[in-house]
Design an enzyme around this catalytic site. Structure first.
Site, PDB file in Angstrom:
ATOM      1  N   CYS A 307      25.192  54.984  25.187  1.00  0.00           N
ATOM      2  CA  CYS A 307      24.222  55.826  24.483  1.00  0.00           C
ATOM      3  C   CYS A 307      24.845  56.344  23.194  1.00  0.00           C
ATOM      4  CB  CYS A 307      23.703  56.939  25.360  1.00  0.00           C
ATOM      5  SG  CYS A 307      24.978  57.930  26.065  1.00  0.00           S
TER       6      CYS A 307
HETATM    7  C1  UN1 Z   1      26.847  56.950  28.027  1.00  0.00           C
HETATM    8  O1  UN1 Z   1      26.759  55.952  27.311  1.00  0.00           O
HETATM    9  O2  UN1 Z   1      25.882  57.300  28.749  1.00  0.00           O
HETATM   10  O3  UN1 Z   1      31.489  58.921  24.743  1.00  0.00           O
HETATM   11  C2  UN1 Z   1      28.069  57.777  28.163  1.00  0.00           C
HETATM   12  C3  UN1 Z   1      31.370  57.832  25.292  1.00  0.00           C
HETATM   13  C4  UN1 Z   1      31.651  57.760  26.777  1.00  0.00           C
HETATM   14  C5  UN1 Z   1      30.448  58.149  27.572  1.00  0.00           C
HETATM   15  C6  UN1 Z   1      29.175  57.414  27.230  1.00  0.00           C
HETATM   16  N1  UN1 Z   1      32.761  58.619  27.077  1.00  0.00           N
HETATM   17  O4  UN1 Z   1      31.039  56.830  24.682  1.00  0.00           O
END
Ligand code: UN1
Length: 542
Positions: A307
């Site tokens: 995300c």
């Molecule tokens: C996600 O993609 O839901 O900061 C979490 C980051 C990771 C967590 C992503 N530590 O990209």
């Protein structure tokens, strides 16, 4: 019904090409292994090698979800009454067990979702970090003593658990994210029903088993497998039935809005971690090599399935051509394949077929928007593969890296998250224009800037509307003890991780203790101190 710790894993007959086992998976309700009430099952397959089946899992029904909720409800009073430092000890045990089994869990995760071994190692570590952080938080979970406005009266605040929490996470971070949610939830004294992601049930099952081995009492975390429209929907709808006190969801903005509506009309607390179209700005003063590396990793690491992955790459016009050229050198030589069989790949397959189908809709959106494609040919097949693809493409669900240029603010692909290995590039005239573009999408999760101008860095971090910002860093890679979450379309303002997440899994209880032996009325019986009338010329002092 067998207790989860009374037995090992149950293997089924398998003819997996890699010789890996196929497992009979179960729900874990009140510590017991259960199947779906109507006998429904589904299979989990390795997206890097589709002939490799990890196991068969219950396709849970509404009844199964309700049973899990009832188990969580009856486990709640005892767990809430367990001293927080003891709850922390159980969590610490979980962290130590994860360390002990780290290598095996890393391989299992890589096998089930296709993420590279290196990244799976990072993710299990994030789950461990979360356990170790919250082990000691169990020794704090502070409240306050507050002075009363009345004599012989004391005021206190306490953190209280919310009750039963419904946990729904996505399969792209199938170990770190459920731990982000459930570890603080249980540390605060809540109990949980965990709807495991449809595409990572075996890993969820293994993790839930580890939690029970750590000394977690039965019913504190209940695992149900299934799909979003069945078990997931039933868990959310249980808010209408008064069966759940909290829903914590990580996934798409569209689904998050529906969950927020259901929770809202029932006044049920909701933590919503949703999509992002994360901007990364490159300014002329940046260290080019560092910036190219950061942008490349942000866009294509994890096959863009975070995300926090890079969405809009916003490049200052003075360095635009040079930057794009250097980035494309890397993109064109991207090493792709199954990391369990090939060393050094940057990314593996899509998480599952559904993700590939959705991704291809994103590619169509870029085309229909009128953006110009400079790299990427959709799905990788044996007849259509980049030079540094490793292995037999027909075995898994692989996608080319994609880059679109000439993207402008009026295009749909500028605004919409495209979950996968695709970067949309936008040209900026100057810093103000770049900042404007970085703020112009409907999301506000992560963001980043590469610059060596301190004032620009300052103006970016104060001017950007996002939950997270990297300075001379990629958009991904949040650490387990900083607040994680977004603003605008990326969430409802709640945070995961660190001390901040505690707000999402507890409520403040204010207590006053009247020791005077009489009724003293707040505001009305308070001594009023009058100001004295006295003349002095303060102006004469200077
Ligand atoms: C996600 O993609 O839901 O900061 C979490 C980051 C990771 C967590 C992503 N530590 O990209």
């Amino acid at each position: 019904m067998t207790h989860v710790l009374e037995t090992g894993f149950e293997y089924m007959e398998a003819n997996n090409p890699n010789g890996s086992p196929k497992v009979r998976g179960y729900n874990i309700i009140n510590g017991k292994l259960t199947l779906a009430s109507d006998g429904g099952t589904y299979e989990s397959t390795n997206p890097a090698w589709l002939d490799d089946c990890l196991g068969e899992f219950p396709l849970s029904t509404k009844e199964d979800v309700h049973e899990a909720l009832r188990a969580a409800r009856s486990a709640f009073p005892d767990w809430a009454a367990t001293p927080a430092p003891t709850r922390g000890q159980v969590i610490g045990n979980m962290g130590r067990l994860l360390m002990e089994h780290k290598e095996d869990l890393v391989r299992l995760q890589a096998r089930e979702i296709g993420k590279t071994l290196k990244e799976c190692g990072g993710e299990i570590q994030e789950a461990i970090d979360t356990c170790l952080f919250f082990q000691s938080e169990g020794r704090r979970l502070y409240g306050q003593t507050v002075n009363s406005e009345l004599p012989n009266k004391e005021l206190f605040t306490y953190r209280r658990p919310l009750g039963v929490c419904g946990i729904i996470n996505s399969c792209n971070f199938p170990s770190a994210v459920p731990f982000w949610k459930m570890i603080p939830a249980i540390m605060c004294g809540n109990t949980c029903v965990w709807k495991s992601p449809q595409d990572s049930p075996l890993l969820s099952f293994a993790l839930a088993r580890v939690m029970h081995e750590a000394g977690l009492p039965d019913g504190v975390i209940n695992l149900v497998h299934g799909n979003g429209s069945g078990a997931g929907q039933a868990l959310v709808d249980s808010a209408d039935l008064g069966m759940v006190d909290k829903i914590s969801f990580t996934g798409s903005t569209a689904v998050g809005k529906m969950i927020g509506e259901t929770c809202g009309r029932n006044l049920v607390s909701a933590s919503l971690e949703l999509g992002g179209k994360n901007p990364l700005v490159i300014m002329p003063s940046a260290n080019m090599e560092n910036a190219v590396e950061g942008a490349y990793w942000a866009g294509f690491g994890t096959a863009g399935q975070r995300c926090t992955s890079l969405g809009n790459l916003i490049i200052h016009e003075d360095i635009y051509d040079e930057f794009v050229e250097r980035l494309m050198e890397k993109v064109k030589s991207t090493s792709i394949g199954d990391s369990m069989r090939h060393d050094g790949v940057l990314y593996g397959p899509m998480l599952s077929e559904r993700y590939a189908v959705d991704f291809m809709k994103g590619v169509d959106m870029c085309e229909n928007s009128g953006a110009k494609k400079i790299w990427g040919e959709g799905r990788i097949t044996n007849d259509n593969k980049p030079d540094s693809f490793h292995g037999d493409a027909s075995e898994g669900i692989y996608i080319w890296p994609h880059v679109y240029v000439d993207v402008t603010e009026d295009m749909e692909c500028f605004h919409e998250e495209i979950f996968g290995p695709l970067v949309t590039i936008v040209k900026a005239r100057d810093f103000d224009h770049a900042l404007h573009l970085a703020n112009a999408s409907p999301y506000g999760l992560s963001s980043a800037i590469y610059t060596n101008d301190r004032l620009e860095a300052y103006r970016y971090k104060t001017g950007i509307k996002a939950g997270m910002t990297g300075i001379n860093n990629s958009t991904t890679g949040a650490e387990a003890h900083l607040p994680f979450g977004g603003v605008k379309g990326s969430g409802n303002g709640t945070r995961e991780s660190g001390i901040w997440v505690i707000e999402a899994y507890s409520y403040w209880h204010a207590v006053n203790d009247e020791l005077s032996g009489k009724l003293q009325l707040a505001q009305m019986d308070v001594d009023e101190i009058e100001m004295e009338e006295a003349d002095a010329d303060y102006g004469s002092l200077a």
